[in-house]
Design an enzyme around this catalytic site. Structure first.
Site, short mmCIF file in Angstrom:
data_model
loop_
_atom_site.label_atom_id
_atom_site.label_comp_id
_atom_site.label_asym_id
_atom_site.label_seq_id
_atom_site.Cartn_x
_atom_site.Cartn_y
_atom_site.Cartn_z
N PHE A 141 40.51 52.37 35.56
CA PHE A 141 39.22 52.74 36.14
C PHE A 141 39.30 52.60 37.65
O PHE A 141 39.60 51.53 38.17
CB PHE A 141 38.09 51.85 35.61
CG PHE A 141 36.74 52.24 36.15
CD1 PHE A 141 36.03 53.28 35.58
CD2 PHE A 141 36.20 51.58 37.25
CE1 PHE A 141 34.79 53.65 36.09
CE2 PHE A 141 34.98 51.95 37.77
CZ PHE A 141 34.27 52.99 37.18
N ASP A 225 44.72 48.92 43.36
CA ASP A 225 43.26 48.83 43.32
C ASP A 225 42.88 47.37 43.05
O ASP A 225 42.96 46.89 41.93
CB ASP A 225 42.73 49.75 42.22
CG ASP A 225 41.21 49.77 42.12
OD1 ASP A 225 40.58 48.77 42.53
OD2 ASP A 225 40.66 50.76 41.60
N LYS A 254 33.52 45.01 46.12
CA LYS A 254 32.89 43.98 45.28
C LYS A 254 32.82 42.62 45.97
O LYS A 254 31.99 42.40 46.84
CB LYS A 254 33.62 43.89 43.94
CG LYS A 254 33.34 45.07 42.99
CD LYS A 254 33.95 44.85 41.63
CE LYS A 254 33.69 45.99 40.66
NZ LYS A 254 32.31 46.07 40.21
#
Length: 408
Positions: A141, A225, A254
């Site tokens: 993802f 990532d 985040k």
């Protein structure tokens, strides 16, 4: 207009006024402090999701509040035609924590998806027409924008929005599959060191080292990532550091902002020099308010030893889950305070609902996994309370399964 703090009417407002992309909202939260949230009726919840690995310092941490207030009263936005002290301070901090060396560079966006969009364009600039292939992993993802959706290895997410941006190929997460796929026409390999949205799935042993060796041999970029795994979440500042490798770029978001929207692409060596004026940009990316807050959050993680706390508390949480002895639990995955709990039956949503009833916020990334990503600040009190509440939630669902089995 209804009272937005009235717990009896907010669902009607949400159903009428919000799009359904997030599904039904589970609760109306009105306040947070530390690892706790309160709904409009005053019920307290232990937050072991932290906004999906976002609220590194928990809720309303004094460092976060002071940084927002101070910078908002000083300078919030000026555009990227200009530089600001917080922007430069954060870039230097990110380079130091990631270990880029003097040649590294930082591009700012406002989210993880924006960071990965920038990384996608970096890969294209590196590859050019001679390297049209970009590799990613199945069940990965990387975001929901059109570029990052092409990188995301979940066909069911892509199907309604096809055709995807061409050139991206998805591989099984094995060294053998990578060896078979990579050649001198590959521009970049994108990967998550832990597949968070897949259910907190670790890559096979040696995969990151093999990925680094193979991409270097073929002249491809290795782009990691770290949006969910970065900022100390896994017990290292960034998860790639555990493997002892140096990537060409990482993407972060985040947890670096502790609740304030910000994302970044961090490059190593001279790769960041591929961008030239006009090749990419963001109106709000790198604004002084966001960068000041992120710098303060990362400084507090460092000062308070929260990377080490994540490593220690992660072991403690996993041990406490195992000690529950629930027949529903089949395995515990992940590193630090990014934890996946495998379930024996596809009842993850029921466990989340039961936990919610008992006053615990957790998440189900799929039908047979519970994801935990609490604030990095948790201690013995929060771990003890979590074990109690999670044990109750598992027992509630297990009892329901037994009752259903007896009826059938």
């Amino acid at each position: 207009m209804s009272d937005l703090t009235d717990n009896s009417t907010w669902r009607e407002d949400a159903d009428r006024d919000l799009t359904f992309n997030a599904g039904d909202r589970l609760e109306l939260f009105v306040r947070g402090e530390g690892a706790y949230l309160w709904d409009a009726d005053g019920k307290r919840y232990l937050d072991f999701l932290a906004g999906i690995a976002v609220n590194s310092l928990g809720h309303a941490h004094p460092v976060f509040v002071e940084a927002v207030s101070r910078q908002a009263a000083t300078l919030a936005h000026v555009s990227n035609y200009f530089a600001t002290p917080p922007q430069l301070e954060l870039a230097a901090r990110l380079k130091r924590l990631a270990g880029t060396g003097p040649g590294g560079r930082v591009y700012y966006g406002n989210s993880g998806a924006e960071a990965n969009e920038a990384a996608f364009k970096l890969a294209r600039l590196h590859g050019g027409p001679e390297r049209p292939r970009i590799l990613s992993l199945l069940d990965s993802f990387h975001g929901r924008t059109m570029g990052t959706l092409a990188l995301t290895g979940k066909p069911w997410m892509q199907a309604p929005f096809g055709p995807m941006i061409p050139g991206v190929e998805h591989l099984e997460s094995t060294i053998e599959a990578l060896e078979a796929a990579i050649d001198d026409r590959v521009a970049a390999l994108f990967l998550e060191p832990v597949k968070g949205e897949a259910g907190v799935i670790d890559l096979p042993a040696g995969f990151l080292q093999a990925a680094r060796e193979l991409t270097a041999r073929h002249g491809a970029l290795l782009i990691v990532d770290e949006i969910q795994t970065g900022a100390g979440r896994t017990g290292e500042w960034f998860a790639f550091q555990r493997a002892g490798i140096v990537p060409d770029a990482i993407t972060v978001a985040k947890g670096i902002g502790g609740g304030f929207p910000i994302g970044a692409l961090i490059t190593f060596g001279t790769v960041g020099e591929l961008f030239y004026p006009g090749s990419h940009g963001s109106t709000f990316g790198g604004n002084p308010l966001a960068t000041a807050v992120a710098s303060a959050v990362l400084a507090e993680i460092e000062r308070a030893g929260l990377v080490e706390n994540a490593a220690e508390r992660g072991i403690q949480v996993r041990d406490r889950i195992a000690a529950l002895g629930s027949p529903l639990v089949t395995g515990i995955r992940g590193e630090g305070l990014l934890i996946g709990v495998g379930l024996a039956h596809p009842v993850a949503k029921a466990v989340v609902a039961a936990a919610h009833q008992h006053g615990l916020v957790i998440n189900a990334p799929n039908d047979d996994t519970i994801r935990l990503a609490p604030p990095l600040t948790i201690g013995d009190v929060e771990v003890d309370e979590f074990a109690d509440l999670f044990g109750r939630a598992l027992a509630t669902v297990q009892d329901a399964l037994v009752l259903e089995g007896n009826r059938s």
